[in-house]
Design a protein around this motif. Structure first.
Motif, mmCIF file in Angstrom:
data_model
loop_
_atom_site.group_PDB
_atom_site.id
_atom_site.type_symbol
_atom_site.label_atom_id
_atom_site.label_comp_id
_atom_site.label_asym_id
_atom_site.label_seq_id
_atom_site.Cartn_x
_atom_site.Cartn_y
_atom_site.Cartn_z
ATOM 1 N N SER A 157 8.229 22.884 42.972
ATOM 2 C CA SER A 157 7.729 21.811 43.840
ATOM 3 C C SER A 157 6.744 20.950 43.059
ATOM 4 O O SER A 157 5.865 21.469 42.363
ATOM 5 N N ASN A 159 4.447 17.265 43.620
ATOM 6 C CA ASN A 159 4.012 16.186 44.521
ATOM 7 C C ASN A 159 4.719 16.264 45.878
ATOM 8 O O ASN A 159 5.174 15.260 46.419
ATOM 9 N N GLY A 160 4.859 17.462 46.384
ATOM 10 C CA GLY A 160 5.448 17.654 47.716
ATOM 11 C C GLY A 160 6.963 17.526 47.744
ATOM 12 O O GLY A 160 7.561 17.528 48.815
ATOM 13 N N ARG A 161 7.602 17.398 46.597
ATOM 14 C CA ARG A 161 9.066 17.268 46.569
ATOM 15 C C ARG A 161 9.694 18.427 45.808
ATOM 16 O O ARG A 161 9.054 19.047 44.962
#
Ligand code: FES
Length: 255
Positions: A157, A159-161
């Motif tokens: 993961s 940056n939140g992706r």
């Protein structure tokens, strides 16, 4: 019926295996252990926290270096916590056999006489008495492996992706190998089921029985996992260091 007379034990590995390069395996073992120990010690004390987003070296777990704790605590904690995985390996039944044979030649192999014929004191004197704490090193190392699983999940993961890099797979492989090494430990097998006399009378006896049998079947590969996991820890740290230094670049996908 003729009874074959017992032959005396060969006095040395050379005598037991005449004409064979018996020393190659112990020599390679010594080189590998010394190299790993030297590299791990240098990495832990080098003063650099080995991390390259979203990766972190197994010597510097997330919860220690990138969570609420920062540098001053790290400087103290990393060497202290390194004692547990190191203690697990040094007191491991497989490693004991391996380093007694390769470092001390005492004895060099099963059928070879011992070098020194002193009074055998077993594990009642320092430093060998520390081997009795193997089960405690195991429990502490299981906790460390849980931390490393958290790190491996974070490696997917960014940056939140959802993110996949070669390093994510390296970290995942490393923690799988460490899990296999830890779960095939002889002490864990005992903790799970060896302490029970009768499974059928114990609470949840069926579950304990299945778990114990599974560990029992996995146990013969313990030595192999010991080697693979030792290499994977060092190589994972090295891989992340090389990324940090810009020496290598990796394929990355952000989804
Ligand atoms: Fe090897 Fe426990 S870790 S026997």
């Amino acid at each position: 019926m003729a009874v074959e007379a017992l032959k005396p034990r060969p006095a040395s590995a050379k005598e037991a295996s005449p004409g064979r390069a018996w020393w190659i395996e112990p020599a390679l073992t010594v080189i590998a252990y010394v190299a790993f120990f030297a590299y791990a010690t240098w990495s832990v004390f080098s003063g650099t926290i080995v991390g390259y987003r979203p990766y972190v070296s197994p010597f510097f777990s997330t919860w220690l270096g990138f969570g609420n704790f920062r540098l001053p605590v790290i400087a103290l904690l990393v060497p202290l916590l390194a004692v547990f995985p190191l203690g697990l390996r040094v007191s491991c039944y497989y490693y004991r056999k391996s380093y007694f044979r390769s470092f001390f030649w005492d004895p060099a192999a099963c059928a070879v006489a011992e070098l020194k014929r002193g009074r055998y004191r077993g594990e009642t004197r320092f430093p060998w008495v520390l081997n009795n704490y193997h089960r405690y090193f195991l429990v502490a190392s299981v906790i460390a492996v849980i931390f490393l699983w958290v790190d491996a999940v974070h490696a997917f993961s960014l940056n939140g992706r959802l993110f996949i890099g070669l390093g994510s797979l390296v970290m995942l492989t490393n923690v799988v190998l460490l899990t296999l090494y830890t779960t095939t430990c002889h002490s864990l097998r005992y903790l799970m089921g060896g302490r029970m006399d009768t499974f059928s009378r114990a609470r949840f006896g069926g579950v304990w029985y299945r778990v114990t049998m599974l560990l029992h079947r996995m146990n013969p590969q313990h030595g192999a996992w010991a080697w693979y996991s030792m290499f994977s820890v060092g190589l994972t740290d090295l891989y992340i260091r090389l990324l940090m230094a810009g020496v290598i670049h990796e394929p990355r996908w952000i989804l």
